[in-house]
Structures are given as C-alpha cells and as structure tokens.
Design an enzyme around this catalytic site. Structure first.
Site, short mmCIF file in Angstrom:
data_model
loop_
_atom_site.label_atom_id
_atom_site.label_comp_id
_atom_site.label_asym_id
_atom_site.label_seq_id
_atom_site.Cartn_x
_atom_site.Cartn_y
_atom_site.Cartn_z
N ASP C 147 -44.49 26.74 -52.27
CA ASP C 147 -44.96 25.18 -52.14
C ASP C 147 -44.10 24.30 -50.87
O ASP C 147 -43.97 23.69 -51.88
CB ASP C 147 -46.07 24.83 -53.09
CG ASP C 147 -46.85 25.49 -53.59
OD1 ASP C 147 -46.83 26.75 -53.20
OD2 ASP C 147 -47.83 25.40 -55.22
N LYS C 210 -52.50 23.31 -48.45
CA LYS C 210 -52.79 22.42 -49.93
C LYS C 210 -52.61 20.97 -50.00
O LYS C 210 -52.46 20.82 -49.11
CB LYS C 210 -51.75 23.03 -51.01
CG LYS C 210 -51.61 22.04 -52.59
CD LYS C 210 -50.09 22.87 -53.50
CE LYS C 210 -50.18 22.46 -54.29
NZ LYS C 210 -48.61 22.50 -54.83
N LYS C 246 -55.86 25.60 -51.44
CA LYS C 246 -55.77 24.89 -52.89
C LYS C 246 -55.84 23.18 -52.79
O LYS C 246 -54.88 22.67 -52.19
CB LYS C 246 -53.75 25.75 -52.85
CG LYS C 246 -53.23 25.11 -54.52
CD LYS C 246 -52.51 25.49 -55.13
CE LYS C 246 -51.55 24.47 -56.13
NZ LYS C 246 -49.43 25.17 -56.69
#
Lengths: 480, 287, 310
Positions: C147, C210, C246
């Site tokens: 991430d 995300k 996400k």
C-alpha cells in the site's frame, strides 16, 4: 458475486383505508346528493382500495357555498398571524404522519415508496411550513400595501404528485386568505381525503378547505360555478385550454400549470456521470409522470455515442416492480388509460422509424407497467419529439452548437422546464437567458423547493407556485 | 383668419417602423368630439394585424437582449421628443376628446411624465420582482422576470393619448414588443405618437400601431399562435372581451382583463408584472 | 500503458489527458451517494453481504505503538474472525507497517494476504530511493501487497509526471506483490482531483486504488468511493482490465459496509464484488460485522463481550 437485494417491502399496516369515503364539505364528511361513487385502484396490483364519492353539481354547489360562507364569516376576518398558526399545525401534522401518508400515496398512485417517502412527503410538509410564514407578512411581499385575496379558490390537481400538488395549491391559497374547494384527480383521491382528516385534526374552521372527489364533470361544475372567484389548475394543456375558455369573460382569476416537453441539454464538457444521473432522474423519476420531465435529451453530437452507451448501461440497473419495495426505482403506471396513451406514442415512435431501446426489466403480471424506454434517431419531425408522453420514454436528439441547442429546445409550443449540463458557467448562463422555460436546472434536474417559483411559459401555462412569486396567484392583481 | 391653406396629414398604420396604408385599402372617418371630420384613418385588416405580429416577433429577441440601460435610454429619449411635440398632442386631444386647452395640457404633462416613469423601470424592475431563493440544499437558486414576448393590446377608447401610453410603455420597457389597436374613435394621437417613435431610436417593430375596429382585428390577434399575451384594457364591449379571452385560450395566452380606469392614478407595478414571466434557475454549489 | 512519462512532451501530454477527463459535480455526486445509501438490504441479501464484507476486510493496525504481540493478535483475528463460528470467512488481509510484515506472515501463512504500507507512509515525503528500499524491505519480509502513498505535494503542484513515475518505480520493485496506490483523497480536496489521481494511478500500473491512509480526515467517504468506482469502471471499458478499489478509514459499522457494497454493485457492477477487487481498510468494522452476523443467526442483538478484542 451476484448481489440480489431481498424484498424490502414497506409495511402496508401503517395505513387504514376505509371502504368508502364521502365528500369533505364544511368540515365534515358527507354523502353525495345522488349517492354515486367510483372505485380507486392500486395500479400495481389492480386491487380495489376504496370507493370514493362522485360529487355532482349540487355537491359542488354545497362546497362552494361552504367555502364562501367560511370566507365571509371567518377566514377573511382572521388576522394573518392566526391563519399562519393553522398552516403551521397542518405542516406539523403532515410531518408526524408522513410515513403513513407515503404508504397511502404509493398504494393509490403506484409511485415507488422511496420517492413518496424521500421526495413527496418532505416537500408537502415544507410547503405548508413555508407559506404559513407568509400569512402575516403579505403586505411586505411586494404586491400591494393592502393585498386582497380573491375569495373562493377552485383548485383542480393531477394524479402524478397527488398530495404535493394539493400542498402547492392549498398552502398559498390559505396563507393569502382565500378559502378553497379542491378536486383531486379521480385515480388518486385518497391522500386528499386523508388531508381532509388532517384539517379536522388541526381544527381548521369548517368550510375553509373543502374537498370534492370526482372526474372531469365534477371539475367542470366547480370551474363554472358562478361564486368561484379564482381557478387554479394543474394538468394537461388540453384541459387547461377548456378551463380558460370556460371562464373567459368572467372576473375569475386564473393560473395554469400545464404540460411540457422539456429539453435536457448535455454539452461535451458536462460532468458526465452526474449528467447521466440527471437524464435518468429527468425522465424516469415518477415513471416519467412529471410535467417538467426532461423528455427530450439534446446531446451534443461529439459525445452522443458515449452518453447513450453510459445511459443504457445505467438503465439496466434500474429496479422496476413493487412500488412498496424500498428498493424500487420504477413503479406502476397510474392508470390503464395512461398506459394506453404511452403505448400509443411508443408505437408512433416505432412507426416513424425511431430506434427503440428498452431496459431489460421483467414486468409484473398484474398492474400497469412500462419499462424505461429510449428512442434514438429522433428528429424534431417525430411525434415523440413533439407530444408530451407523460411516461418513462426518452427521445434522444443531437445538436452541434449552443445556438442549435437553443433553437431546438425552444422549438415547441411548451415552455415549462429545461436542463443544461456543462462545466462552463459562462455558457450555462448564456443558455439560461435564451431558453424559453419557467424553470431551468443547470447540472441538476427535477429539483423542487417551496421557496423556488415553479411554472411555465407559452402553452405550459402562466402563474407561479412556490416562493414569494407564488403568492401572486392568490392575490388580486392590481392594475391601473 | 390666415389665408394659407393647411397641409393636411394622412394618417396611416405604423408597422415595423414604417407607415403603410391598410392592405385592404380601406379607411374610416375619424371625427372630432362634435362629430366633424378630422381625417380618414386607415382601417386595419386581419392581414395588417398579421404583418404587425410578424414585425413584433422579429423585433422581440433583439429588443429583449438589449441592455436594460439601453432600453431605458431609448424610452427616455422618446419622452424628450414628446415634450418637443407637445403642442401637436395638445391640439389633437383637444379635438378628439373635446378637452379644454388647460385640461389637454394636463393630460399631455401626465403622458410625458408617465413615459418617463416607465422608462426608468427598464433596469430596475428585475431587482424588484426578481429574487434569490433560499432553497434547502447546496444550490444557488434565483428567479428573474422575463418578458412574455409579443403582446397584443387594445388601447383605451376614452383616453386616446394618456391611456395609450399607459398601456404601451409598461409592455415594451421590459423587453416585450407590442401590436396595439388604437382607440377606434380617436386614432389620431396614436399615429402622432407613432411618428415620434418612428424618428426615435426605438428599433422597428417594437411598437406597432393599428387603427380601425377592435371587432374585426381583435379576435385575429387573440387567436394568433405567435402572440404570447393580450392586454384587453381598452375593450369596452363585454362580448368582444369574452370572444378575445376565448381566443387567447387556444394557445394559453395570459389575457389582462378590460380596465379602462382613471388613467391619472399612480399605475403601480401591475402592468409591468402582467407581461413578465418568472424564470427560475437552479445551479449546484460545489467544489 | 505502464510507460514512463518522460520529458516535457510526456508531462504535457499527461496533464492534457488528465485535465480532459469529465469534471465531477460535487452536489450531484453527493446526491447519487445519498440515494444509494437509501437502499434497504434485508434478510438473506444482508447475510450474504455481511460475509462478503468480512472477506473484504484488510484488518489494519498502523500505530507507532504496534508490537509483535499486537500484530500476532490481529493476524489471528484475520484468520478466524469469530473463533466460535467456523462458518465465518477469513478477512482478506492483514495490513501493517513494513517492519511488521514478517510477523504477520508467520501467523497467517498463505491463508490471508499480508499488506505493508510503504513509501514513507503516511506522508510520502522521502526520496525515491528510500521509498523503493522501504518497498523492497516489505516484500522481502513477506508482504504480498504493497500500500503505497502518492506524493500529494507533487500532485497538487501539477507535477503529475513525478507522481506517475514514482508509482512506476515502486511497481518495479514490488516483485509481483499487488500494488495499492493510496490517493489520500482528503488532501486532494476535490472530486476532480480524485478522478485525475485515480486515472493517473491506473495508468502507472496500480492494481488497486485506495482512498486514504487513515491518518487524515476525511478518510473514506461514499462519494469519494463513488468517483473512484466510476474511474475503475471507465478504465475497464477502455482497457478490459479491472482495477480494485479500497476505501480505508472511517468505515466502522456493518450498515456502512453494506452501503459501500450497494455502491459497488450499482456503479462498477457485481464483477467487483470480490475481495480481489474491493477491500475495506478498517479495524473496528470487523467486530461490528460479526455482531450483526450473530444478530442474524441468533435472532437477538449481540454485545461487545461476544466478539474478540485484539
């Protein structure tokens, strides 16, 4: 994963529907003189909901006399501040009972419960609340130092937003000091009759609001009654024309809110995803039973294919079915007559060579339904580009330049509303100044608010409902 | 007595900025208050009415699109010109209406003052009738009064100049154009007014004046699909008023009912607002 | 499309592309999100939605006070969210700082994914070499998902090429680990920026986009997720490739989670209703999902003593 939403029906037990309803005259429910009644039907199930009385000329006369007496003896003498308190009471009672009223509206009309719950009912209560506040401020509204009501207002409303149209009519009429006789549409009387009970609960003086149910003959008797001082009508242009003819040469005031064939104009610089939602909301909201529906999509040719592809993809997600299900987007067509009218115009579109696309919905066996329909390849010369369909049918036309968009948008006898989708503010305001429409939605569509004046130009009618301007419909025009 | 032979004026129609005879070729006698012939006025036909509507329609978008300030200037300039020709108007209304010279002066004063009053409204009426509306939700919402379009008006029969101006000025100052039927028995001041308008900066077609009989022309105007509203102020015959109101219903025209009142009263905003519609615009407020 | 946007021509072309994307009307996007929030998900649909949501949770701890014990506890929770009910699916992933990735991997084995936040999380303010080293370290310790945060400063300064190239450079050292690109939408401020950043990340090779680090408010919201779902849908229409989304931070209740699933269903489509393409970055959410699940299976409301606190 296939995410099928389980049925989520609103509870029908929230409402009690009587087997039979009388007329609401002079504060009481009374039987019609000749005892005639008709059935009101749930258009989603064809179930008979109740029997409703049909008011004949004698009943209309009783109602007008009750309204006249209430005007002379009570309402015209009451200070505005006191009238306001009754309207505030009504606003509160509607808010308290809004869940029940939403269910009743959906059962009688066929519109999705999501819409009657989230759109109609909040606006109904808000409309009474808004106009309540005007009742004691009329001399500051810019019409006159001593504004004068008409007296008895005859009000005739359509079936597409039954209680909301009632609110749009009754709230400003009472705030300005008129008394009313209102006739709801014959297919959707139940919420108006529930409203009559609310008037009783609010202890509104007898005769200030009278509700006579019935069909066009009842409406005609009401409009033509010599003691009516003001006529307010929302409905088709054809009936509006008949009403205007019927009262020509009298001193009756008149406001008309009639049909439309609105252009929803999408430019190549539009906020595209929101524009798609706006197109959907413009024509498929309330099954397209909306006078200001964006029934003509005018899309700039350079983005037309993209817009259509996205639109169709979006329409496949619409959920058609049981209006009482909280997840339903498209409900039932209000009546077999309206269904036949829509079907006829769809057939006309086919015959005239437009390309039809229909959303892949499964239609229930009972009731009256039309799947969301899009016609492409439509030109100004097609009937479906000219006539109000009042159903979930979109006609798609294209344009090349802002000038052409304006010309095509205005090329109709109607002039109720229009939509503009563009991120360019300068062009939006340029368009807004040139579009012949009473309401223009820029980067939005089908928004309503009690503070916002609504109404049309050309054959869409005259007079405004909502806002300060809406008071003008119920105050005598001072012309010297 | 002066030996000179007077040069008499031919009174014609005023359509699209020029003065045609009636296409019918017909005239009718306009008499003074004592029944003596003043002139032969053109007797407008339905085709003249049609031509006048065409002119009014062609002029309307440009007139409405002009800056309000500019419309106000043009109208004010007309008041200046009226003042310059006041003697002519006084003479004409003295003859037509049989007024004393003093009363005629008063009427002309009121007429010019009325014109100036309305001229000043051009760039102010929107602020008075328009609004910014406090809707619930993140939207900028405003309402503006917009001109109705082409208005067909019947000028008052009794007040041939003050009444006429009181009808025409509020219609055009907001961006409408007008086809006006002059007082049938007293048409001369209307045509003299037209001469002022023709030499002013007013664009051709904004004001069109027809002389003749409301009975023959009025119903055609009332039913005309390209007329947007009616001003029946001067219709003094109930059956004609009803006929025109019925005609108006064909294309849902607003019709201001007959009202030939005391034209010296403060006019208020009633006439200005009668021929304007409200247009409401919604726009989201977001980042 | 994972080429580097080098030089002035490339940077200009990238800017022109991003600025030519359709604008987002904030009010309209909020309206659409609110309408979707009004969907009523009941009975069996709700039951399945809760299990799906559990399987989509990236169970997250990103604190300075994280210890091996804390990470082990969380990893066990991801494996067996409800130790007394084996029908409950595992969470999708454990999400930790890169130095904790090995500990998480020891516990979960191959049963759930291990994600590590890298690239000078959460600010992204470090040299590229440092960010790359951070990423490589995480992968070596066993993270199979990275991430990363974008350089919001560069984005807001209009230096899109720098942001783009950095994603490409990180992707290069991911060694097959899935790359989630955190846009930190709370700092991008406008939906137009969110849309541009989504496209930028996808063009640079993101496997997931995300919303947030969880360290900046606002974190995930329904409208911001709507705009990102529209972006992955349009990317799919353009390329045939499905990118994941996400939302992270601020999603605490089962009710919230179901609203997101409805939005996925009606925006990107049901194909996205899989942990491969949609995740929730959350910690407390899992227990609320479990309590709702218990409520549906037992018929009565549950309480915090009946779920594990880790």
């Amino acid at each position: 994963m296939n995410f099928d939403y389980a049925p989520a029906p609103e509870s029908r037990d929230l409402v009690t529907i009587d087997a039979h309803y009388g007329l609401f005259i002079d504060g009481e429910f009374v039987e019609p003189t000749d005892g005639t009644s008709f059935k009101t039907i749930n258009p989603a199930t064809e179930e008979v909901l109740a029997e409703v009385s049909e008011a004949g000329p004698n009943d209309v006369d009783r109602a007008v006399r009750a309204a006249q007496a209430a005007y002379a003896k009570v309402w015209s003498k009451m200070p505005g501040a006191e009238r306001a308190k009754y309207l505030y009471r009504i606003a509160r009672l509607i808010a308290e009972r809004s869940r029940e009223l939403a269910v009743l509206e959906t059962l009688d009309n066929g519109k999705p419960i999501r819409e009657s719950r989230d759109v109609d009912m909040p606006l109904v209560s808000a409309h009474f609340f808004y106009y309540a506040g005007w009742a004691d401020k009329l001399e500051h509204a810019g019409f006159s130092d001593a504004p004068r009501p008409y007296g008895v207002a005859a009000q005739i409303i359509p079936w597409n937003f039954p209680l909301l149209m009632l609110a749009w009519k009754i709230a400003p009429a009472l705030a300005t000091g008129n008394t009313v006789v209102l006739k709801p549409a014959e297919t959707t009387s139940l919420t108006a009759l529930a409203f009559a009970q609310i008037c009783q609960d609010a202890e509104l003086p007898a005769g200030v609001v009278n509700i006579v149910t019935g069909d066009g003959a009842t409406g005609r008797a009401l409009v033509e009654h010599p003691d009516v001082n003001k006529v307010a009508f929302t409905g088709s242009t054809e009936v509006g024309r008949q009403i205007q003819r019927a009262i020509a040469g009298t001193t009756k005031g008149l406001t008309l809110e009639l049909g439309g064939k609105a252009a929803n104009i999408v430019f190549d610089d539009a906020p595209l995803d929101e524009a798609i939602e706006g197109i959907v909301n413009g024509i498929y909201f309330n099954q397209g039973h909306v006078c200001c529906a964006g029934s003509r999509l005018l899309v700039q040719e350079s983005v037309a294919d993209d817009v259509l592809e996205r639109l169709k993809s979006r329409l496949t997600m619409l959920r058609l079915g049981d209006p009482m299900d909280k997840n339903t987007d498209i409900g039932a067509i209000n009546s077999p007559a309206q269904h036949a009218r829509i079907a006829e115009l769809i057939a006309a579109g086919d015959e005239e060579g437009a390309q039809r696309w229909t959303a892949p919905c499964v239609l229930p066996d009972k009731g009256w339904w039309i799947a969301p329909t899009v016609f492409t390849g439509v030109t100004q010369a097609h009937r479906i580009a000219r006539e109000e369909i009042f159903g979930p049918v979109l006609s798609v036309l294209s344009f090349r330049t802002p000038e052409e968009a304006v010309i095509k948008a205005n090329n109709t006898p109607y002039g109720l509303s229009a939509g503009i989708w563009s991120e360019k503010g300068s062009r939006t305001l340029w368009m807004a100044e040139r579009l012949q429409a009473g309401v223009i939605w820029a980067n939005t569509f089908n928004r309503f608010d009690p503070a916002s004046p609504f109404g049309g130009v050309k054959e869409s009618g005259f007079g405004r409902e909502g806002g300060r301007q809406g008071l003008g419909a119920y105050l005598q025009r001072e012309v010297r | 007595m002066d030996d000179r032979v007077e040069v008499r004026k031919t009174y014609k129609l005023f359509i699209n900025g020029v003065f045609p005879r009636s296409e019918s070729g017909r005239t009718y006698p306009a008499l003074d208050s004592k029944g003596k012939l003043l002139a032969h006025a053109a007797l407008a036909s339905r085709k003249d009415a049609r031509d006048a509507v065409l002119a009014a329609r062609a002029a309307q978008p440009g007139w409405a699109a002009r800056d309000a300030y500019s419309r106000g200037q043009i109208l004010y300039r007309i008041a200046e010109m009226l003042e310059g020709r006041r003697d002519q108007f006084e003479t004409e209304i003295t003859r037509c209406e049989g007024l004393s010279a003093r009363r005629a002066t008063g009427v002309v004063n009121a007429t010019i003052d009325r014109w100036v009053w309305y001229a000043g409204w051009a760039d102010k009426i929107t602020q008075v009738l328009g609004s910014s509306n406090q809707v619930s939700g993140p939207y900028f919402n405003f309402s503006v009064p917009t001109p109705t379009g082409v208005v067909a008006a019947v000028a008052p029969a009794r007040s041939s100049l003050l009444g006429l101006v009181s009808v025409i000025a509020p219609i055009i100052v907001t961006g409408n154009t007008v086809v006006c039927l002059a007082a049938p028995e007293k048409p001369l001041p209307a045509i003299s007014l037209a001469e002022v308008l023709a030499t002013s900066d007013l664009p051709a077609g904004v004001v069109n004046i027809l002389t003749g009989q409301p009975h023959t022309v009025g119903p055609w105007l009332a039913e005309h699909a390209d007329v947007n509203a009616l001003d029946l102020s001067g219709v003094d015959d109930d059956s004609l008023a009803t006929e025109m109101a019925v005609g108006a219903a064909g294309t849902i025209k607003y019709a201001l009912p007959p009202c030939d009142s005391d034209w010296t009263l403060d006019p208020g905003l009633g006439r200005l607002s009668a021929f304007m519609n409200t247009t409401t615009v919604w726009h989201p407020q977001g980042r | 499309m994972t080429t580097t946007w080098d030089g002035r021509t490339g940077a200009t072309a990238l800017r022109q592309f991003l600025h030519a994307l359709p604008g987002v009307d904030e009010v309209g996007a909020h309206g659409r999100a609110a309408m979707l929030s009004s969907r009523s998900i009941k009975a069996d649909a709700k039951r399945r939605a809760i299990d799906l949501a559990i399987s989509m949770v990236d169970l997250t701890t990103l604190e300075g006070a994280d210890t091996p014990g804390k990470v082990r506890a969380l990893s066990n929770k991801a494996l067996r969210p409800d130790p007394l009910d084996i029908s409950v699916p595992s969470a999708a992933c454990v999400c930790v700082y890169s130095d904790m990735a090995g500990i998480a991997r020891e516990v979960v084995g191959d049963a759930v994914h291990v994600a590590a936040v890298a690239t000078a999380f959460p600010s992204g303010r470090a040299a590229l070499a440092v960010k790359q080293a951070d990423t490589q370290d995480a992968v070596q310790r066993g993270a199979d998902e990275i991430d990363m945060v974008i350089d919001r400063g560069a984005f807001l300064a209009g230096d899109y090429a720098k942001v783009f190239n950095e994603i490409v450079d990180i992707k290069q050292v991911c060694a097959g680990a899935h790359l989630k690109v955190i846009l930190e939408t709370g700092e991008l401020a406008t939906y137009d920026n969110v849309r541009r950043a989504s496209w930028l990340a996808m063009m640079a090779g993101a496997d997931f986009i995300k919303t947030s680090t969880g360290k900046i408010a606002p974190a995930a919201t329904l409208p911001v997720t709507l705009v990102m779902l529209e972006a992955v849908r349009d990317w799919y229409l353009a390329t045939g490739v499905r990118i994941g989304v996400k939302p992270a931070g601020g999603i605490r209740t089962a009710k919230d989670a179901i609203r997101y699933l409805v939005m996925v269903n009606e925006t990107a489509g049901p194909e996205w209703l899989t942990p491969d393409l949609f995740r929730f970055g959350a910690s407390g959410l899992l227990n609320d999902l479990l309590m709702q699940r218990q409520r549906m299976s037992t018929g009565h409301y549950s309480g915090p003593d009946y779920v594990t606190i880790d």
